[in-house]
Structure formats: C-alpha cells, structure tokens
Design a protein around this motif. Structure first.
Motif, PDB file in Angstrom:
ATOM      1  N   LEU A 209       0.829  -1.209   0.000  1.00 25.96           N
ATOM      2  CA  LEU A 209       0.000   0.000   0.000  1.00 25.96           C
ATOM      3  C   LEU A 209       0.862   1.258   0.000  1.00 25.96           C
ATOM      4  N   LEU A 210       1.962   1.226   0.764  1.00 25.55           N
ATOM      5  CA  LEU A 210       2.854   2.375   0.815  1.00 25.55           C
ATOM      6  C   LEU A 210       3.499   2.632  -0.541  1.00 25.55           C
ATOM      7  N   GLN A 211       3.971   1.564  -1.181  1.00 32.08           N
ATOM      8  CA  GLN A 211       4.578   1.721  -2.502  1.00 32.08           C
ATOM      9  C   GLN A 211       3.562   2.224  -3.517  1.00 32.08           C
ATOM     10  N   SER A 212       2.354   1.685  -3.453  1.00 34.06           N
ATOM     11  CA  SER A 212       1.309   2.130  -4.379  1.00 34.06           C
ATOM     12  C   SER A 212       0.964   3.602  -4.174  1.00 34.06           C
ATOM     13  N   SER A 213       0.868   4.025  -2.911  1.00 31.48           N
ATOM     14  CA  SER A 213       0.539   5.422  -2.625  1.00 31.48           C
ATOM     15  C   SER A 213       1.646   6.355  -3.103  1.00 31.48           C
ATOM     16  N   LEU A 214       2.911   5.971  -2.866  1.00 35.69           N
ATOM     17  CA  LEU A 214       4.022   6.810  -3.309  1.00 35.69           C
ATOM     18  C   LEU A 214       4.102   6.858  -4.827  1.00 35.69           C
ATOM     19  N   ASN A 215       3.826   5.734  -5.481  1.00 36.13           N
ATOM     20  CA  ASN A 215       3.800   5.737  -6.950  1.00 36.13           C
ATOM     21  C   ASN A 215       2.731   6.678  -7.477  1.00 36.13           C
ATOM     22  N   SER A 216       1.558   6.627  -6.849  1.00 34.80           N
ATOM     23  CA  SER A 216       0.472   7.497  -7.269  1.00 34.80           C
ATOM     24  C   SER A 216       0.823   8.964  -7.057  1.00 34.80           C
ATOM     25  N   ALA A 217       1.420   9.263  -5.883  1.00 38.02           N
ATOM     26  CA  ALA A 217       1.811  10.649  -5.608  1.00 38.02           C
ATOM     27  C   ALA A 217       2.899  11.112  -6.572  1.00 38.02           C
TER      28      ALA A 217
END
Length: 435
Positions: A209-217
């Motif tokens: 989830l953290l990696q996905s959120s940072l990718n999105s940001a």
C-alpha cells in the motif's frame, strides 16, 4: 523536547506487568485455597469428634491434640484468653494466628469451633498449635528458607517469562524495523523495485500500500510538473507577442500621441505583461528536476536591486511612496534566474502593498532586507505571523510569494518575515553559510 511513546516499549512493559500481576495473583489465590483446605479439614475432624466423643461437665477430653468439652469454662485457659467470647455459630471455625509478618510462618495458631452432639449437647472443640510443640521433621528446610525459595521461584518465573517475551518481540520487531528502513530509503529511482519480504502478510500488505501510494503521488507530481512546464512554454509566446506589441505601440505613440485613457490602458497592459512574464519564468524554473545541476554565476546585488527597482517603478505611479535604497557593491555566486525571481517578487509585493508611506531596501553583503510601512499603520495593534504576511505582502499576489518561498527553500537560503513596530520586513540571505 517531547518524548514520543514507543509501541514496542508500551507493549513490552504492559505484557510484563500483566504477566507479573497474574503470577502474583494466582500465587496468592493458591495460598488462600491451600489454607482454606486445611481449615476445612480441621472442621471435618472436629465435627467427627463432636459426634463420637462423650464428655461430662468439668471433665474435658484431649484426643489427638484436640480438646473436647461441653462447656466454655472447660476449654483450655489459653483458648479463653485468646477468644473473648465463646463461638455462637455452629460449624464456623474461628482461628487466631500469631506471626511477625504477613510473609512469615505463623508461630502459634489457635482454633475453636462449636458443634452439637447427636443428643443435642454442645461440644466446644479446640486446638492449640504452639511453635515450641511443633515437631522437627528431618530433611525439611527452615520456614525462612522456604519463603526465600518461593520468592526466588516467583522471580525466576517472571524473568523466564520476560526472556521469552523479548525473544517473541524481537521476532516481530525485526521485520517492522526492516519495513521502517525500507520506507525511509524509498526514492524515485528505487520506487519501482520489487518489494522485499517482510515475513508477515500484514507487513507485506502495508509495504504494498505504501509503494502504491508513493507511486500514485509521484505520478501526480510528474503530471503537475509536465503541465507547468508545457503551459509555461506555451504562454511564453503570447506573452512575448503582447510585450513586443506594447513596445511597438509606445514607439508609435511618440509620433502620434495617445489620449490619457489610451496611455493608461497601454500602461496596464505593459504591467500585466511584465507580471505574467515573471510568473512564467518562475513556473518554468520550479518545474525543472530538483536533481538538475544548478549553474551558479556571479551576481552583483547592488546592480540587480537598482535594475529591479527601476523596472518596477511603475507600481508606484499615483502613490505617495518614498523609496530608500541602502546598497553596496557585493558579488554573490548564485543561480541567476532564482535570485532574479526572488528579489523581483519581494520588491514587487512591497511596492504593490504600500499605498502611502515608505519602502526601505537595505542590502549588506549577501543579505537583503525589504521593509514597507504605510503611514496609517497601527503600530500598537497585535500582529500575528499570518497578519504580517497579509499586511506586508497582501493576498493579491500570494502565488508569487509562495513560489519565491519554494525557490528559497530549495536553495537553502535564509528567509525571515517579521514585524518591527508596525513596519513589516522580509529578509533573505543568498549565502548559505550565513543562514
């Protein structure tokens, strides 16, 4: 500095405390049940004696250490001394212990109970257990040693429990620490790498989830940067056309003078074009990659301030504002565009939001201080940091200030906004060593 609580320490001490409380609690409960069991055994024996032993008045009997009598006066004197009144409740064992402390073994114990014989006669059964009459059992340890052994066993049990708890928490904490270090090491270049295994499914899901959120940001930031870059590039052409045509109109007006309203309109277009040009340069500069190498060049702050004040002098038209410039020749190595944008925005805001008063521009070395003061400023009114920013620079050109603050922060320059007796000042130092 406020000490932040640690989940690991909180969990550790909470579990140790609860385990210790449970160990002590069950130990005390076991002692209570053990003593209660002994008392019930005494009561059963005394009940059997009351049913099977016949006694006469004044002739009590001693059987296996128990005294059986049918009158209170016939009970041993030591029992009558310890118990103020004879028992009245049938079958309720009364007991008195003499011991030096709650943890010590009782020296003397006195028992008495009331029963009725099958014929309905009272039976007082008593027992006295004195320390001096206690038999010595070969091989048994002293009561104090047994007490120490019990305490040592309890402490050892708590220590063993704590040891296993530490081992379990280490097994849990190690993957959590790995997740923390992995999250802190995330950067743009390693954001797309495969996720490491953090042992537990919950931690792996959290990392995903953290990696996905940072990718999105990161993708959103890239889209914004691309938009700013494309929009700024596209705006440069029409802005250049507007400014060139304004210059052409001004040259033509020298041959064919314009009326006053036309001249004012032309000046407004010229000011708007200059403002849009500066803003476009700022957006273009900020849209560049942060890691792009910055080329520094020597800038004479005295000449730069003089030039900007002359370019922005139109903002003081029809205003009763006096500008005082105290500057000296000083060359500083900075990124030229960034220095130009910051000084231009700060001087422009000071000019725009001073209607009747003075503007002071002081440059000493690499430090530039700009102070603007309206004559109608109330120097006695309390001013917060937010009010300082609004009063000194207003909210009509807030974007320019925000962009300037980002540029200053990116370069690590010193930046300060403050109020001094009703005057509002901003200070920027273009030398990192002095910040």
């Amino acid at each position: 500095m406020k000490i932040r609580p640690s989940i690991r320490l909180y969990l550790f001490f909470s579990v140790v405390f609860l385990g210790s409380v449970m160990a002590v609690g069950f130990s005390l409960l076991s002692v209570h049940y053990f003593i209660d069991g002994l008392d019930k055994g005494f009561s059963v024996v005394m009940s059997d004696l009351a049913k099977s032993v016949d006694v006469e008045e004044g002739e009590p009997k001693n059987i296996a250490g128990f005294n059986v009598s049918n009158r209170w006066q016939d009970t041993p004197d030591i029992i009558q001394q310890r118990f103020i009144s004879p028992p009245t409740e049938v079958g309720k064992l009364q007991k008195i212990k003499e011991q030096s402390s709650i943890f010590a073994v009782p020296e003397n114990i006195y028992f008495v109970i009331l029963f009725y014989s099958p014929q309905g006669e009272k039976r007082f059964i008593s027992r006295v257990m004195l320390e001096k009459d206690r038999p010595v059992i070969v091989g048994s340890s002293a009561p104090e040693k047994r007490l120490y052994l019990i305490i040592f066993t309890g402490v050892a049990a708590i220590g063993l429990f704590t040891f296993f708890l530490v081992m379990i928490m280490q097994k849990i904490a190690k993957p959590v620490e790995s997740l923390k270090h992995w999250a802190k090491s995330l950067k743009q270049d390693n954001l797309q790498k495969p996720l490491p295994d953090f042992t537990y499914n919950e931690l792996n899901l959290l990392a995903s989830l953290l990696q996905s959120s940072l990718n999105s940001a990161h993708q959103s930031l890239q889209r914004e940067q691309h938009f700013l870059s494309y929009a700024s590039h596209e705006l440069r052409t029409p802005i250049a056309v507007i400014r060139s045509n304004v210059d052409l109109l001004q040259r033509l007006s020298e041959k064919t003078p314009l009326c006053e309203k036309q001249q004012l309109t032309l000046q407004r277009i010229q000011r708007a074009g200059l403002t849009m040009s500066n803003l476009t340069d700022t957006l273009l500069w900020l849209s560049r990659n942060d890691e792009q190498e910055v080329t520094q060049e020597p800038i004479n702050l005295y000449e730069k301030i003089k030039q900007l004040c002359a370019d922005l002098d139109y903002l003081l038209n029809a205003k009763n504002v006096k500008v005082n410039i105290d500057s000296e020749d000083f060359v500083v190595n900075v990124e030229a565009t960034a220095c130009h944008i910051v000084l231009s925005n700060l001087i422009r805001n000071a000019y725009q939001h001073t209607q009747h008063g003075q503007v002071f521009i002081k440059q000493q070395g690499s430090r530039v201080t700009i102070i603007n003061c309206n004559d109608n400023a109330d120097s006695t009114a309390p001013i917060s940091e937010t009010n300082v920013k609004q009063a000194a620079f207003g909210c009509g050109y807030g974007l320019g200030l925000q962009l300037s603050e980002k540029i200053i922060k990116r370069h690590g320059w010193f930046y300060e906004i403050a109020d001094v007796h009703g005057r509002y000042q901003v200070t920027v130092d273009f030398n990192r060593n002095n910040s």
